[in-house]
Design a protein around this motif. Structure first.
Motif, PDB file in Angstrom:
ATOM      1  N   TYR A 245     -27.481 -13.581   0.350  1.00  0.00           N
ATOM      2  CA  TYR A 245     -28.290 -13.668  -0.687  1.00  0.00           C
ATOM      3  C   TYR A 245     -27.355 -13.457  -2.017  1.00  0.00           C
ATOM      4  O   TYR A 245     -26.694 -12.394  -1.991  1.00  0.00           O
ATOM      5  CB  TYR A 245     -29.459 -12.524  -0.768  1.00  0.00           C
ATOM      6  N   SER A 285     -34.068 -13.733  -1.681  1.00  0.00           N
ATOM      7  CA  SER A 285     -34.243 -12.100  -2.054  1.00  0.00           C
ATOM      8  C   SER A 285     -33.731 -11.372  -0.970  1.00  0.00           C
ATOM      9  O   SER A 285     -33.540 -11.868   0.155  1.00  0.00           O
ATOM     10  CB  SER A 285     -35.633 -11.810  -2.480  1.00  0.00           C
ATOM     11  N   VAL A 286     -33.456 -10.070  -1.293  1.00  0.00           N
ATOM     12  CA  VAL A 286     -33.062  -9.056  -0.183  1.00  0.00           C
ATOM     13  C   VAL A 286     -34.203  -9.152   1.020  1.00  0.00           C
ATOM     14  O   VAL A 286     -33.906  -9.067   1.830  1.00  0.00           O
ATOM     15  CB  VAL A 286     -32.973  -7.539  -0.939  1.00  0.00           C
ATOM     16  N   ARG A 287     -35.619  -8.842   0.686  1.00  0.00           N
ATOM     17  CA  ARG A 287     -36.451  -8.942   1.577  1.00  0.00           C
ATOM     18  C   ARG A 287     -36.420 -10.091   2.601  1.00  0.00           C
ATOM     19  O   ARG A 287     -36.551 -10.158   3.695  1.00  0.00           O
ATOM     20  CB  ARG A 287     -37.802  -8.923   0.933  1.00  0.00           C
TER      21      ARG A 287
END
Lengths: 461, 461
Positions: A245, A285-287
């Motif tokens: 990311y 995104s991180v998620r």
């Protein structure tokens, strides 16, 4: 080569402290109470101290430690660091982690250059300075100076994270711990005076416990780094998935990157192109990065992009198809002949097209019938299974049928939405048996997309 | 007008049952044990039964109930429904909820037409058939036939959901209960033989306890519905935000919609255009719909699109800016003069541009300084505050400073990522005081975007 940096057997902590809450205290506590290896606390202020129910011997200096030391962790004021590093070099220590800040990030580039020079002269590899260092869940080698009540420690598992940001890494660690996500390794490289994300990537590539490498990056700092990243990633990616990311995409975001890590955020398009060439799967995104990583760690890549959707909620099935189609995956119709067969075995009002809607009156067995009749066929490459457990006919035995379907060798992702205990138990059972579960259809779809992309990477590189 | 359908004082349950787990049993249990109103169980098989620690009197038929009844809930086999509805009409009941299935959705359009005819003749308004009905968290009027261990019941609160799918509604209910999300009302209209989503929307518009109306829709069924939706929504939207998620967008998804609710999914573009004209805020998933609704229920719409980002993690700040910019919101720089002022009061290495990065060494007070100096100025319309509580200097008192900032009358959204107890407590404190909290920057950004959009709607309509 970064000898034993992520997996030492013996560690010295220079700047180990007995002052509760201080950086040198938390690191010492992590290592003394949990690390499965030797720990040598170094601080001239103490001799022997009673702490955490044991007597701890302190060393006056590194040179006083007679045993070999794999890694020295340095948490002393910045100006003292070069001398300590020199001592480490003289002792023959091969790796150091400099937690201390007050170097280039604070306008003190000269001091950082001095550190680099010492490291080079003695052949000590340095992680940091200005970093939170390493977390290794297998041995509890843990230099993270945030106590566990603020930042939980995740259990051992197949994911490794390389993060350019220390705070982001700590937050991810805390989040993963809560979700029982197997984040076995975490590394933060701070100012990157010596050891780079590329070398950490290579270290994780060489470790069999790591199945997927995740990378949080804001931007490269030095000329030639993009090329080195590309070369390394192209070698690793066909064997082990890399998910990255890149934060800092727009104009204001790039301004922020510059002030945060002094990295050259550069045009986002450059990174996007680089990841594609290198076979790195890109998350937005991180998620999403961990949603993908969880699937990549447990599921084989599919042969193609055709997804079977099974659901007990027409509405959820539609949402899944929406998400899959938006990602360019296919949701082909069920062949007429099989549809007729299914029609006989499912409820009269079940939909036997794709999505197959077993309806809210379904039992566990209906899922089994659909999976056994469709997943092994040549018409589908993977399955997205929606199990809204709120409907009355489903039990936790459904988990068994889903897990059994792994035998068809095709990737599976499950959508399970809600909050009741039954929902949670069901989810844990699946995840414990290597089936990734997501709370919403779009997240499961993106995970299947990552598997599909990785299949392409393997074929291409 | 749908008299008292969502908020009756007295309810008759035809098909009330003493057989654990059955539809008629769960509904009876919901109402007898929790409903704050009168309940009249109807089933000729029973006289008086001891259940849930109380004696329950059963009535042989509706006509045997002498007291007035606001709503009759029908959970008997489909063929018996028209007659029961007739009885309800003769008794003067104004509203009925038909839970029973086996009508148009099962190919039995004739039976459904009969129901419609009876309803029309006697002036009884009918919700359903083939629906899960109503959940009202204020009075616990609850016709949802799924027991609480499968589908949790959310607490009273400002959100109302109108859902075309029963299973999706039940899953949302379960999910909201777990998250303590204030979903005060839920309505599922099943086959929509009579009462439509438009009338439910108008009923929620007229109820002061509802602050935001959320709509899960797969597609309209009948000619003229789009027009009626548009007319109603245009009237409601300027006074009360409506957030809608249209499921079924792509080709395969529309095929699925057709087989699920026999709705005309139609071109997705038609719905998109309709929502825009009507001033309805469009979400792209169920979760996003509630992320937006939570903000719309507690925050005022901003005057413009300029967002102040405050963060203790440069990395998270960058992610927030990425998300905001991608949505077309602005993240303008902090004016030179204020930046100089901030520079004096924050840590030496804090970034005083926008995002303002108070750094991982920040204290609660640093957030207060930034908010007090910037949020009230003419340069910013709203704030996205990132609080990674994993860093050592922050305490739960930070919540107070964030809550105090509400006095500037500008919308605020907080990003709080992790899982430790401190993180959760902090989050609960904020949410209890009307500050929406999100686990990731993109979700907070989308919530601020919804507020911005709603500001536009109010100005336009």
């Amino acid at each position: 080569m970064i000898p034993k940096l992520i997996d030492p057997q013996s560690v010295a902590v220079v700047g180990a402290s007995t002052k509760p809450g201080s950086v040198g205290y938390v690191i010492l506590e992590n290592l003394v109470t949990r690390f499965k290896g030797e720990v040598y606390p170094v601080n001239p202020k103490y001799d022997e101290v009673e702490l955490w129910g044991r007597r701890i011997k302190f060393y006056k200096s590194l040179s006083e430690v007679k045993d070999p030391v794999d890694v020295v962790v340095i948490a002393t004021p910045a100006p003292t660091v070069p001398k300590i590093l020199e001592e480490a070099g003289l002792k023959g220590v091969k790796s150091a982690i400099i937690i201390s800040s007050g170097f280039a990030e604070a306008g003190n580039a000269e001091l950082e250059n001095w550190v680099k020079a010492v490291a080079k002269q003695y052949g000590v590899r340095v992680l940091g300075p200005n970093c939170i260092g390493i977390y290794n869940a297998y041995t509890n080698f843990d230099t993270i100076f945030l106590p566990a009540d603020r930042a939980g420690r995740p259990p051992p598992g197949p994911l490794a994270l390389i993060s350019q940001s220390g705070a982001v890494a700590a937050a991810i660690m805390d989040w993963a711990a809560r979700r029982r996500l197997g984040l076995g390794f975490l590394a933060n490289y701070g100012n990157k005076a010596d050891v780079t994300e590329v070398e950490l990537m290579e270290a994780f590539a060489a470790d069999d416990r790591v199945k997927v490498i995740t990378v949080y990056i804001e931007g490269f700092k030095y000329p030639g780094e993009a090329k080195r990243f590309l070369d390394a990633a192209r070698k690793i990616a066909p064997k082990k998935p890399i998910v990255a990311y890149k934060a800092g995409r727009g104009k204001a975001a790039q301004r922020a990157v510059k002030s945060h890590t002094a990295a050259m955020a550069g045009a986002y398009e450059m990174y996007h192109g680089l990841f594609q060439q290198a076979g790195v799967i890109e998350a937005s995104s991180v998620r999403e990065m961990f949603d993908m990583a969880k699937a990549l760690a447990t599921q084989p890549p599919p042969r193609g992009g055709r997804v079977l959707v099974v659901t007990d909620s027409g509405g959820m099935g539609i949402q899944a198809v929406d998400a899959l189609e938006a990602l360019g995956l296919e949701v082909p119709e069920v062949p007429e002949s099989i549809a007729r067969e299914l029609k006989r075995e499912l409820l009269p009002f079940a939909a036997v097209s794709n999505p197959v809607d077993v309806t809210g009156s379904a039992t566990d067995e209906h899922y089994k019938i659909v999976l056994d009749n469709l997943l092994p066929t040549v018409f589908f490459d993977m399955a997205l299974i929606v199990t809204l457990m709120q409907v009355p006919g489903l039990t936790k035995n459904l988990a068994k049928y889903v897990i059994d379907s792994k035998r068809y060798g095709k990737p599976i992702a499950v959508v399970n939405f809600g909050g009741s205990e039954l929902v949670q138990k069901f989810e844990e059972e699946l995840e414990d048996h290597g089936i990734p579960v997501y709370p919403t259809p779009d997240r499961a779809a993106k995970a299947l997309w990552a598997l599909y992309k990785y299949g392409e990477v393997k074929r291409r590189l």
